[in-house]
Design an enzyme around this catalytic site. Structure first.
Site, PDB file in Angstrom:
ATOM      1  N   LYS A 151       4.819   3.882  16.998  1.00  0.00           N
ATOM      2  CA  LYS A 151       4.813   2.823  15.998  1.00  0.00           C
ATOM      3  C   LYS A 151       6.072   2.930  15.151  1.00  0.00           C
ATOM      4  O   LYS A 151       6.360   3.987  14.580  1.00  0.00           O
ATOM      5  CB  LYS A 151       3.573   2.914  15.099  1.00  0.00           C
ATOM      6  CG  LYS A 151       3.411   1.700  14.180  1.00  0.00           C
ATOM      7  CD  LYS A 151       2.021   1.624  13.597  1.00  0.00           C
ATOM      8  CE  LYS A 151       1.800   0.303  12.854  1.00  0.00           C
ATOM      9  NZ  LYS A 151       0.411   0.164  12.384  1.00  0.00           N
TER      10      LYS A 151
ATOM     11  N   ASN B  36       5.326  -1.432  11.628  1.00  0.00           N
ATOM     12  CA  ASN B  36       4.628  -0.927  10.459  1.00  0.00           C
ATOM     13  C   ASN B  36       5.003  -1.780   9.247  1.00  0.00           C
ATOM     14  O   ASN B  36       5.601  -2.841   9.385  1.00  0.00           O
ATOM     15  CB  ASN B  36       5.007   0.547  10.235  1.00  0.00           C
ATOM     16  CG  ASN B  36       3.878   1.374   9.635  1.00  0.00           C
ATOM     17  OD1 ASN B  36       3.171   0.910   8.744  1.00  0.00           O
ATOM     18  ND2 ASN B  36       3.724   2.596  10.101  1.00  0.00           N
TER      19      ASN B  36
ATOM     20  N   ASN C  73       5.029   6.018   3.188  1.00  0.00           N
ATOM     21  CA  ASN C  73       4.236   6.604   2.101  1.00  0.00           C
ATOM     22  C   ASN C  73       4.038   8.114   2.191  1.00  0.00           C
ATOM     23  O   ASN C  73       3.342   8.695   1.368  1.00  0.00           O
ATOM     24  CB  ASN C  73       2.875   5.900   2.033  1.00  0.00           C
ATOM     25  CG  ASN C  73       3.026   4.408   1.811  1.00  0.00           C
ATOM     26  OD1 ASN C  73       3.829   3.991   0.988  1.00  0.00           O
ATOM     27  ND2 ASN C  73       2.287   3.617   2.569  1.00  0.00           N
ATOM     28  N   THR C  74       4.609   8.736   3.217  1.00  0.00           N
ATOM     29  CA  THR C  74       4.643  10.191   3.312  1.00  0.00           C
ATOM     30  C   THR C  74       6.101  10.619   3.199  1.00  0.00           C
ATOM     31  O   THR C  74       6.916  10.218   4.036  1.00  0.00           O
ATOM     32  CB  THR C  74       4.052  10.683   4.646  1.00  0.00           C
ATOM     33  OG1 THR C  74       2.656  10.343   4.693  1.00  0.00           O
ATOM     34  CG2 THR C  74       4.197  12.189   4.788  1.00  0.00           C
TER      35      THR C  74
ATOM     36  N   PHE D 162      -1.744   8.384   4.044  1.00  0.00           N
ATOM     37  CA  PHE D 162      -2.516   9.042   5.097  1.00  0.00           C
ATOM     38  C   PHE D 162      -3.760   9.728   4.542  1.00  0.00           C
ATOM     39  O   PHE D 162      -4.088  10.878   4.898  1.00  0.00           O
ATOM     40  CB  PHE D 162      -1.671  10.076   5.849  1.00  0.00           C
ATOM     41  CG  PHE D 162      -0.598   9.505   6.741  1.00  0.00           C
ATOM     42  CD1 PHE D 162      -0.468   8.148   6.939  1.00  0.00           C
ATOM     43  CD2 PHE D 162       0.290  10.359   7.391  1.00  0.00           C
ATOM     44  CE1 PHE D 162       0.529   7.633   7.762  1.00  0.00           C
ATOM     45  CE2 PHE D 162       1.283   9.866   8.220  1.00  0.00           C
ATOM     46  CZ  PHE D 162       1.411   8.498   8.400  1.00  0.00           C
TER      47      PHE D 162
ATOM     48  N   SER E 260       5.474   5.292   8.584  1.00  0.00           N
ATOM     49  CA  SER E 260       4.904   4.972   7.276  1.00  0.00           C
ATOM     50  C   SER E 260       5.894   5.349   6.183  1.00  0.00           C
ATOM     51  O   SER E 260       6.478   6.433   6.209  1.00  0.00           O
ATOM     52  CB  SER E 260       3.596   5.720   7.062  1.00  0.00           C
ATOM     53  OG  SER E 260       3.164   5.583   5.713  1.00  0.00           O
TER      54      SER E 260
ATOM     55  N   ASN F 201       0.836  -1.197   0.000  1.00  0.00           N
ATOM     56  CA  ASN F 201       0.000   0.000   0.000  1.00  0.00           C
ATOM     57  C   ASN F 201       0.873   1.249   0.000  1.00  0.00           C
ATOM     58  O   ASN F 201       1.950   1.274   0.580  1.00  0.00           O
ATOM     59  CB  ASN F 201      -0.959  -0.003   1.200  1.00  0.00           C
ATOM     60  CG  ASN F 201      -0.421   0.773   2.386  1.00  0.00           C
ATOM     61  OD1 ASN F 201      -0.475   1.996   2.435  1.00  0.00           O
ATOM     62  ND2 ASN F 201       0.130   0.036   3.361  1.00  0.00           N
TER      63      ASN F 201
END
Length: 347
Positions: free
Chosen positions: A223, A252, A187-188, A120, A185, A116
């Site tokens: 996390k 994560n 993805n940022t 966010f 994450s 994925n």
């Protein structure tokens, strides 16, 4: 029936679209008189040995739903009927944001995993607090424990990240039972830079400082990514103890693509993103064991990554986790997963 009949049908369609379709079906089911109670009866398994108290909260069982599934706190009532001991919403940011371009969620069917790069996507911390407040007012004695996973907006510079975390913390404080600081994450852009010792200590210290002046402080957890080195994990242990936060969620998603059964060309076509599910199982357990052993069990750990069976959950608990969470396994195994894990743990 789920794995033999429903899953092959659902897997013919886009992963993100199926997610929202499935939750729409569950919402409709919850409007049918008597059906919510039937779902709770089917999917909730209670046993005294499953109960535990962790960072001051009493959990009816140790199996939670990880952040990412209900980003906006829109389906708490529906999901709470599926036997989870707690539900974590988010990741929530102060301002609404659409996330990354679609498609951004992909199945690794040969690996029982997902990739994925959601980014966010959420409706903001203020609206989330409103929905959670409404749930708390109407849930009564059936209210489930809720965690609030918080992050920064994509356009917020890392130097100002603490402001975003504080805004989310303030918005959600009255409506969640614990907080999770997400700096892991992939993805940022630049977010994982906040896992370095200096900025992470500053963020957690500010949050905990604001937390401790509250009448009833909330547990704050961190996390972390599975891709941290042992030296970085040593730093995490120091930071947790220095700032006095309640614990760690490990882990994560991973940016690694090693060992996947899915053909390399197919993985490359899916592009960037974090891998979850079975491919991260071994590493997440290693991280849990390392943190627990090196810290002498100084703080609770919630174990996440590749949990699809009671044996998988027990592996995390044996490594030092106090609680576990599922996400990808819930997609592959279906709505009975929490109940199956709980029954298996008791056996």
């Amino acid at each position: 029936m789920y794995k033999r009949i429903l899953l092959p049908i659902l897997f013919r369609f886009d992963a993100e679209s199926v997610h929202y379709f499935a939750m729409s079906v569950l919402q409709v089911a919850h409007r049918i008189p008597g059906l919510p109670g039937l779902l709770r009866w089917l999917y909730t398994y209670r046993h005294p040995s499953l109960e535990r108290t962790v960072f001051g909260l009493h959990f009816p069982n140790p199996v939670g739903l990880a952040a990412g599934f209900d980003k906006n706190g829109e389906w708490i009532s529906e999901l709470s009927s599926l036997g989870f001991g707690f539900i974590e919403i988010g990741t929530v940011t102060p301002k609404p944001q659409p996330g990354n371009d679609k498609p951004r969620l992909f199945r690794l069917k040969a690996d029982n995993g997902l990739i994925n790069r959601m980014g966010f996507n959420n409706k903001g911390s203020g609206p989330a607090a409103g929905r959670l407040g409404h749930y708390r007012q109407n849930a009564g004695t059936s209210r489930i424990l809720i965690g609030g996973n918080i992050g920064k907006n994509k356009l917020t510079a890392n130097e100002s990240a603490i402001d975003d975390y504080l805004l989310c913390f303030r918005d959600l404080f009255n409506d969640v039972d614990y907080f999770v600081v997400n700096v892991s994450s992939p993805n940022t852009p630049g977010l994982r830079d906040l896992q370095e010792k200096g900025p992470l200590t500053a963020i957690l210290g500010r949050l905990q400082g604001e937390n401790m002046v509250k009448n009833k402080p909330k547990p704050i957890l961190l996390k972390i990514a599975p891709d941290l080195t042992d030296s970085q994990l040593d730093d995490i242990i120091e930071i947790v103890q220095e700032t006095g936060i309640a614990g760690v969620i490990a882990t994560n998603t991973t940016i690694s693509r090693e060992g996947l059964a899915t053909p390399e060309a197919a993985v490359s076509e899916m592009g960037a993103g974090g891998v979850s599910g079975k491919p991260v199982q071994v590493r997440s357990t290693e991280v849990i064991r390392y943190l627990h052993t090196k810290s002498n069990g100084a703080f609770p750990i919630i174990g996440v990554g590749g949990i699809q069976t009671a044996a998988d959950a027990q592996e995390k608990l044996d490594a030092g986790a106090s609680l576990v969470q599922v996400y990808t396994g819930f997609i592959y195994e279906g709505p009975a997963l929490a109940s199956k894990i709980c029954r298996g743990l008791v056996k």
